[in-house]
Design an enzyme around this catalytic site. Structure first.
Site, PDB file in Angstrom:
ATOM      1  N   LYS B 109      10.109  91.746  22.678  1.00 53.86           N
ATOM      2  CA  LYS B 109       9.780  92.087  21.303  1.00 53.86           C
ATOM      3  C   LYS B 109       8.298  92.405  21.302  1.00 53.86           C
ATOM      4  CE  LYS B 109       8.665  90.093  17.403  1.00 53.86           C
ATOM      5  NZ  LYS B 109       8.526  89.291  16.205  1.00 53.86           N
ATOM      6  N   GLY B 170       5.117  86.131   8.074  1.00 51.80           N
ATOM      7  CA  GLY B 170       4.838  84.833   7.457  1.00 51.80           C
ATOM      8  C   GLY B 170       4.507  84.888   5.982  1.00 51.80           C
ATOM      9  N   ALA B 196      10.295  90.232  10.010  1.00 49.91           N
ATOM     10  CA  ALA B 196       9.165  89.660   9.273  1.00 49.91           C
ATOM     11  C   ALA B 196       9.202  89.920   7.766  1.00 49.91           C
ATOM     12  CB  ALA B 196       7.822  90.143   9.795  1.00 49.91           C
ATOM     13  N   GLY B 197       8.820  88.898   7.020  1.00 48.26           N
ATOM     14  CA  GLY B 197       8.595  89.041   5.596  1.00 48.26           C
ATOM     15  C   GLY B 197       9.679  88.496   4.686  1.00 48.26           C
ATOM     16  N   ASN B 218      11.574  83.941  10.988  1.00 48.55           N
ATOM     17  CA  ASN B 218      11.101  82.663  11.527  1.00 48.55           C
ATOM     18  C   ASN B 218      10.597  81.753  10.402  1.00 48.55           C
ATOM     19  OD1 ASN B 218       9.133  81.776  14.471  1.00 48.55           O
ATOM     20  ND2 ASN B 218       9.729  80.469  12.804  1.00 48.55           N
ATOM     21  N   THR B 219       9.537  82.186   9.735  1.00 47.89           N
ATOM     22  CA  THR B 219       8.895  81.321   8.753  1.00 47.89           C
ATOM     23  C   THR B 219       9.830  80.938   7.596  1.00 47.89           C
ATOM     24  OG1 THR B 219       6.863  82.469   9.318  1.00 47.89           O
ATOM     25  CG2 THR B 219       6.775  81.017   7.418  1.00 47.89           C
TER      26      THR B 219
END
Lengths: 69, 267
Positions: B109, B170, B196-197, B218-219
């Protein structure tokens, strides 16, 4: 027995010499199967760790996988 | 016989990236969890097969914890190494090569970050690193902006998948540019994985409804009050969004159309 001055993961370290990369991992109690080794910016594959001799001033990076996104 | 409701996985094709196929369209990261146990349980609840990991120096003094593989089995999960934290193409290529040497797969990635505040990608560096890594035999999944032209160039450069952001890493701001993501998906032949986001389940659902092939997050899990429950929610949101996309939504209208017939009303 001489002493080798190396830079391991950015920190200066003295290890007993002469030593191969495999010796260095043993000295640091690291399992060679769980780390990837770079010597002076070149990757050294696992089968070659035991035959790669360290020299004074060598820079070694020992990396593994950590959590990330 | 009438058509019965079928779960998306019964009518959907598997996700194919770089010659491998995956059932789950949800990929998850392994960073920022409060505990390793919580991470393992959340990943399990997410149903993800692909999990991302990062390459970092071993802590020689053992004051911190073990590597992530101490907790996650590489036999059970497909490990996707990232190049997070890299700001130049050369640095990202170096990290990718180290990751490949760990011996699990040749997927990467690829991240080349261009700005410390927004963590938005340096698209010129990203293209340069992609070309180098593709030449070197890597299967490159490139984290990129929602810019169509960059996505097209990444595909031309040989990326196995393109990973545009929903919003900054994040941030949890959700899908800021549905049109951009939809357009990238429409124009590219390789899989489009939004990375992301995403902040909560509705973000994931809305993102999948744009027709993209998957989401990486992830976050949103790690920082949820209950990561395991959020992982469950995300899993179902991704499935729901995918199924809704495949089902095809009704047209939007500016005026109401009654659902109940006028015929038969009392005179």
């Amino acid at each position: 027995m001489s002493e080798l001055r190396l830079v391991v993961n950015g920190e200066e370290r003295r290890v007993p010499g002469p030593a191969t990369l495999l010796d260095l991992l043993a000295h640091l109690s690291l399992d060679p199967r769980t780390v990837v080794v770079e010597l002076n910016r070149e990757i050294v594959r696992r089968p070659r760790l035991g035959e790669t001799t360290l020299a004074e001033g060598d820079s070694v990076e020992l990396v593994h996988f950590v959590g990330g996104g | 016989m009438t058509t019965t409701l079928a779960p998306a996985e019964l009518v959907d094709t598997p996700l194919a990236i770089g010659g491998r196929t995956f059932r789950s369209r949800l990929m998850v990261g392994t960073g920022k969890y409060r505990t390793n146990q919580e991470m393992v349980q959340a990943i399990e609840a997410s149903g993800a097969e692909i999990v991302t990991v990062a390459v970092r120096r071993v802590d020689l003094d053992r004051t911190r914890e073990e590597g992530v593989l101490h907790h996650l089995s590489p036999e059970r999960y497909f490990l996707l190494a990232n190049t997070a934290g890299c700001y130049t193409a050369d640095e990202a290529v170096r990290y990718a090569r180290l990751a490949r040497e760990a011996g699990f797969n040749d997927f990467v990635k690829l991240e080349v970050i261009g700005d410390r505040e927004t963590l938005l990608p340096d698209t010129a560096g990203l293209l340069a690193a992609t070309r180098e890594l593709v030449k070197d035999g890597f299967t490159v999944l490139a984290y990129t902006s929602d810019d169509l032209v960059t996505a097209l160039r990444l595909e031309e450069a040989g990326c196995a998948a393109v990973m545009p952001l929903a919003s900054p890493i994040g941030s949890g701001l959700g899908l800021l540019n549905p049109y951009g993501i939809r357009t990238i998906k429409r124009r590219l032949g390789v899989p489009v994985i939004v990375d992301a986001g995403v902040g909560t389940a509705s973000d994931a659902c809305l993102t999948m409804e744009q027709g993209v092939d998957g989401i990486l997050m992830n976050t949103a899990l790690a920082e949820a009050r209950d990561p395991i429950m959020m992982a469950w929610a995300m899993r179902h949101a991704v499935d729901a969004g995918r199924a809704a996309y495949l089902a095809g939504r009704m047209p939007r209208r500016e005026v109401a159309v009654p659902s109940t017939p006028d015929r038969g009303m009392l005179g």
